[in-house]
Design a protein around this motif. Sequence first.
Motif, mmCIF file in Angstrom:
data_model
loop_
_atom_site.group_PDB
_atom_site.id
_atom_site.type_symbol
_atom_site.label_atom_id
_atom_site.label_comp_id
_atom_site.label_asym_id
_atom_site.label_seq_id
_atom_site.Cartn_x
_atom_site.Cartn_y
_atom_site.Cartn_z
ATOM 1 N N PRO A 82 0.840 -1.210 0.000
ATOM 2 C CA PRO A 82 0.000 0.000 0.000
ATOM 3 C C PRO A 82 0.873 1.257 0.000
ATOM 4 C CG PRO A 82 -0.714 -1.542 1.693
ATOM 5 C CD PRO A 82 0.588 -2.067 1.151
ATOM 6 N N LEU A 83 0.389 2.264 -0.693
ATOM 7 C CA LEU A 83 1.161 3.492 -0.882
ATOM 8 C C LEU A 83 0.628 4.634 -0.034
ATOM 9 C CD1 LEU A 83 1.241 3.315 -4.776
ATOM 10 C CD2 LEU A 83 3.046 2.560 -3.201
ATOM 11 N N ASP A 84 1.525 5.513 0.368
ATOM 12 C CA ASP A 84 1.168 6.783 1.004
ATOM 13 C C ASP A 84 1.424 7.867 -0.040
ATOM 14 O OD1 ASP A 84 0.617 5.784 3.670
ATOM 15 O OD2 ASP A 84 2.767 5.390 3.784
ATOM 16 N N ILE A 85 0.363 8.560 -0.424
ATOM 17 C CA ILE A 85 0.474 9.578 -1.464
ATOM 18 C C ILE A 85 0.353 10.953 -0.818
ATOM 19 C CG2 ILE A 85 -0.503 10.470 -3.608
ATOM 20 C CD1 ILE A 85 -1.593 7.610 -4.105
ATOM 21 N N LEU A 86 1.379 11.769 -1.021
ATOM 22 C CA LEU A 86 1.413 13.121 -0.456
ATOM 23 C C LEU A 86 1.291 14.119 -1.590
ATOM 24 C CD1 LEU A 86 4.450 12.596 1.951
ATOM 25 C CD2 LEU A 86 2.028 12.315 2.456
ATOM 26 N N ASP A 87 0.203 14.837 -1.619
ATOM 27 C CA ASP A 87 -0.044 15.811 -2.667
ATOM 28 C C ASP A 87 0.105 17.216 -2.094
ATOM 29 O OD1 ASP A 87 -0.742 17.116 -4.953
ATOM 30 O OD2 ASP A 87 -2.853 16.577 -4.894
ATOM 31 N N CYS A 88 1.313 17.691 -2.067
ATOM 32 C CA CYS A 88 1.561 19.071 -1.637
ATOM 33 C C CYS A 88 2.832 19.544 -2.308
ATOM 34 C CB CYS A 88 1.642 19.200 -0.116
ATOM 35 S SG CYS A 88 2.940 18.260 0.659
ATOM 36 N N ARG A 100 -1.190 15.718 -15.755
ATOM 37 C CA ARG A 100 -0.302 14.570 -15.464
ATOM 38 C C ARG A 100 -0.466 14.145 -13.999
ATOM 39 N NH1 ARG A 100 2.670 10.294 -15.253
ATOM 40 N NH2 ARG A 100 4.893 10.424 -14.924
ATOM 41 N N ARG A 101 -0.474 15.120 -13.099
ATOM 42 C CA ARG A 101 -0.620 14.841 -11.673
ATOM 43 C C ARG A 101 -1.952 14.146 -11.405
ATOM 44 N NH1 ARG A 101 -2.853 18.623 -9.324
ATOM 45 N NH2 ARG A 101 -3.893 17.952 -7.475
ATOM 46 N N ASN A 102 -3.030 14.700 -11.929
ATOM 47 C CA ASN A 102 -4.364 14.140 -11.697
ATOM 48 C C ASN A 102 -4.517 12.744 -12.292
ATOM 49 O OD1 ASN A 102 -5.022 16.461 -10.332
ATOM 50 N ND2 ASN A 102 -6.076 17.390 -12.069
ATOM 51 N N GLN A 103 -3.996 12.563 -13.488
ATOM 52 C CA GLN A 103 -4.072 11.252 -14.131
ATOM 53 C C GLN A 103 -3.311 10.219 -13.304
ATOM 54 O OE1 GLN A 103 -2.192 11.166 -17.963
ATOM 55 N NE2 GLN A 103 -2.703 9.036 -18.344
ATOM 56 N N THR A 104 -2.136 10.590 -12.844
ATOM 57 C CA THR A 104 -1.326 9.669 -12.049
ATOM 58 C C THR A 104 -1.993 9.377 -10.713
ATOM 59 O OG1 THR A 104 0.657 10.566 -13.111
ATOM 60 C CG2 THR A 104 0.987 9.258 -11.137
ATOM 61 N N LEU A 105 -2.530 10.400 -10.070
ATOM 62 C CA LEU A 105 -3.236 10.197 -8.799
ATOM 63 C C LEU A 105 -4.411 9.231 -8.973
ATOM 64 C CD1 LEU A 105 -3.333 13.749 -7.194
ATOM 65 C CD2 LEU A 105 -2.296 11.701 -6.217
ATOM 66 N N ARG A 106 -5.217 9.454 -10.012
ATOM 67 C CA ARG A 106 -6.373 8.577 -10.254
ATOM 68 C C ARG A 106 -5.941 7.136 -10.487
ATOM 69 N NH1 ARG A 106 -8.449 12.953 -13.107
ATOM 70 N NH2 ARG A 106 -7.718 12.117 -15.072
ATOM 71 N N SER A 107 -4.837 6.951 -11.207
ATOM 72 C CA SER A 107 -4.410 5.587 -11.534
ATOM 73 C C SER A 107 -3.878 4.834 -10.322
ATOM 74 C CB SER A 107 -3.349 5.614 -12.641
ATOM 75 O OG SER A 107 -2.132 6.130 -12.147
ATOM 76 N N LEU A 108 -3.450 5.553 -9.282
ATOM 77 C CA LEU A 108 -2.862 4.901 -8.111
ATOM 78 C C LEU A 108 -3.749 4.910 -6.875
ATOM 79 C CD1 LEU A 108 0.798 6.199 -8.413
ATOM 80 C CD2 LEU A 108 -0.051 3.911 -8.924
ATOM 81 N N LEU A 109 -4.858 5.606 -6.939
ATOM 82 C CA LEU A 109 -5.710 5.765 -5.759
ATOM 83 C C LEU A 109 -6.161 4.426 -5.169
ATOM 84 C CD1 LEU A 109 -6.271 8.325 -4.368
ATOM 85 C CD2 LEU A 109 -8.421 8.530 -5.589
#
Length: 122
Positions: A82-88, A100-109
């Motif tokens: 499981p991943l910890d995603i930090l968006d800041c 690019r950021r949004n696409q990548t975030l959606r693919s890994l959520l």
Amino acid sequence: MLNRHLELDTTRNLPGEVVSTIFELIAHDPEAPAGCTKWIRLTHVCRRWRSIALGYCMLWTTLHTNYVDAWDTFVERAQGLPLDILDCYTGDWPPPSPSRRNQTLRSLLHTARSLSIDVQHK
């Protein structure tokens, strides 16, 4: 000369588990700025350290938007953990494009253990 150097190198006798723990403590240092990846330099000290770091999946589970372009590498090295995603975005790097950021975030959520979003007001 090389033999003398090897005699002085006490780190080569450390068990891999100890080296992994050191890497993790440095990578998750609460005093380090958000998204700091200076710990990656440790993977270039010697072949043994690189091998230990690349094989230690927990080390690669924190994804930060400062380095979206490296996420594929981190995800591969995390090997399904499981991943910890930090968006800041901290401004240390050129910002990733929003698409690019949004696409990548959606693919890994779906693989995320946590998602942290820091909105900074100016």
